[in-house]
Design an enzyme around this catalytic site. Sequence first.
Site, short mmCIF file in Angstrom:
data_model
loop_
_atom_site.label_atom_id
_atom_site.label_comp_id
_atom_site.label_asym_id
_atom_site.label_seq_id
_atom_site.Cartn_x
_atom_site.Cartn_y
_atom_site.Cartn_z
N GLY A 94 0.84 -1.21 0.00
CA GLY A 94 0.00 0.00 0.00
C GLY A 94 0.87 1.25 0.00
O GLY A 94 0.67 2.17 -0.81
N HIS A 95 1.84 1.27 0.91
CA HIS A 95 2.78 2.41 0.96
C HIS A 95 3.55 2.53 -0.36
O HIS A 95 3.75 3.62 -0.89
CB HIS A 95 3.80 2.23 2.09
CG HIS A 95 3.22 2.16 3.46
ND1 HIS A 95 3.25 1.01 4.20
CD2 HIS A 95 2.61 3.08 4.24
CE1 HIS A 95 2.69 1.23 5.38
NE2 HIS A 95 2.29 2.49 5.43
N GLN A 145 -0.66 10.81 17.86
CA GLN A 145 -1.92 10.33 17.29
C GLN A 145 -2.40 9.01 17.90
O GLN A 145 -3.38 8.44 17.46
CB GLN A 145 -1.84 10.22 15.76
CG GLN A 145 -0.95 9.10 15.24
CD GLN A 145 -0.75 9.21 13.74
OE1 GLN A 145 -0.09 10.13 13.26
NE2 GLN A 145 -1.32 8.29 12.98
N ARG A 185 -0.74 -2.99 10.68
CA ARG A 185 -1.30 -3.65 11.87
C ARG A 185 -1.78 -5.08 11.58
O ARG A 185 -2.07 -5.82 12.52
CB ARG A 185 -2.46 -2.83 12.44
CG ARG A 185 -2.00 -1.55 13.12
CD ARG A 185 -3.15 -0.86 13.83
NE ARG A 185 -2.69 0.20 14.71
CZ ARG A 185 -2.75 1.50 14.42
NH1 ARG A 185 -3.24 1.90 13.27
NH2 ARG A 185 -2.32 2.38 15.28
P1 AMP Z 1 0.50 4.61 7.80
O1 AMP Z 1 1.92 4.18 7.71
O2 AMP Z 1 -0.45 3.52 8.19
O3 AMP Z 1 0.33 5.88 8.62
O4 AMP Z 1 0.06 5.01 6.32
C1 AMP Z 1 0.78 5.92 5.55
C2 AMP Z 1 0.01 6.21 4.30
O5 AMP Z 1 -0.19 5.00 3.59
C3 AMP Z 1 -1.39 6.80 4.56
O6 AMP Z 1 -1.66 7.81 3.61
C4 AMP Z 1 -2.29 5.61 4.39
O7 AMP Z 1 -3.61 5.95 4.01
C5 AMP Z 1 -1.57 4.87 3.27
N1 AMP Z 1 -1.95 3.45 3.25
C6 AMP Z 1 -2.01 2.58 4.30
N2 AMP Z 1 -2.48 1.39 3.90
C7 AMP Z 1 -2.73 1.49 2.57
C8 AMP Z 1 -3.23 0.60 1.57
N3 AMP Z 1 -3.57 -0.65 1.87
N4 AMP Z 1 -3.35 1.06 0.30
C9 AMP Z 1 -3.01 2.33 -0.02
N5 AMP Z 1 -2.51 3.22 0.87
C10 AMP Z 1 -2.39 2.82 2.15
#
Ligand code: AMP
Length: 292
Positions: free
Chosen positions: A36-37, A61, A187
């Site tokens: 996703g990232h 947060q 997670r």
């Molecule tokens: P995080 O590391 O969870 O704070 O996420 C960092 C960024 O990655 C945020 O903009 C999230 O929305 C995005 N993100 C997390 N999971 C996904 C996913 N499965 N698909 C696309 N973007 C994601």
Amino acid sequence: MQIISDIHQIRKILKDIRQSGKIVAFVPTMGYLHQGHISLMEKAKKVADFVVCSIFVNPMQFGPNEDFERYPRNEKRDFELCESVGVDLVFLPKITDMYPIGHASKIVVSKVTEVLEGEKRPGHFDGVATIVAKLFNIISPHKAIFGQKDYQQSLLIKKMVKDLNFDIEIIVAPCIRSADGLALSSRNVYLREEERQIAPALFMALEKTKQLIENGETDRKIINAFMLKHLKKPEFSGRLKVDYAVSLLAEDLSDPDYFLAKDEVVLLIAVHLGKTRLIDNTKVTIPSKITF
Ligand code: AMP
């Protein structure tokens, strides 16, 4: 690829980059990177000349009983992934630099943050808005990429950027899922094997509800009850503890009794599954004409 922790140093590097005429795109993350990232970084590569990714598990947060301490971390692997996608610079700030003793400011974005995640996780969005504003001020990107996975967060960021006149284009990229539909999340590593089998239920509930809407249902009560029913199926043995499962107007999360033709609707779910909290969402447009 450069890895920089010092705020003055990164400011200087990026000032030179901007002065050379390059477009800078920024992808904020909390690390423990997954596909996703990576998809956000790939998007950043497409729309800019220089890509900055930050890795920072932001204590502000997390609520007092949340998972800040145990949030998964693996910097070495994260750096390798960033390098493999062609990220130019990783910003790895220190907590003591971001929140030095005496730090006393926060950004509060009202309205859109007052429901759903904002209600279930008091203070969470103040933490998100504050860290993103700080990162924007340090990096001054032309563009920043966020995931639709965190739908309410993406609305909050767009609102903050508009209200506070940040000169940054916000791009929201689609949610990346595993083959069985589970939205990728750092997670997910908390899930036990049998929980992992149940976890795609969120995606299934979203998809079924989307179909219901595409087939003409516009009554929010019926739509919400239908989505909840799919999370409460007997085969899940009551293991999905639902925080919310609702349909709202995508633009501002308002809750009309009935949706109207062409309304853009977002379906949002949050559940606890064992010790893991999962969120997911999808968008659907109310059909303009129902054809049977
Ligand atoms: P995080 O590391 O969870 O704070 O996420 C960092 C960024 O990655 C945020 O903009 C999230 O929305 C995005 N993100 C997390 N999971 C996904 C996913 N499965 N698909 C696309 N973007 C994601």
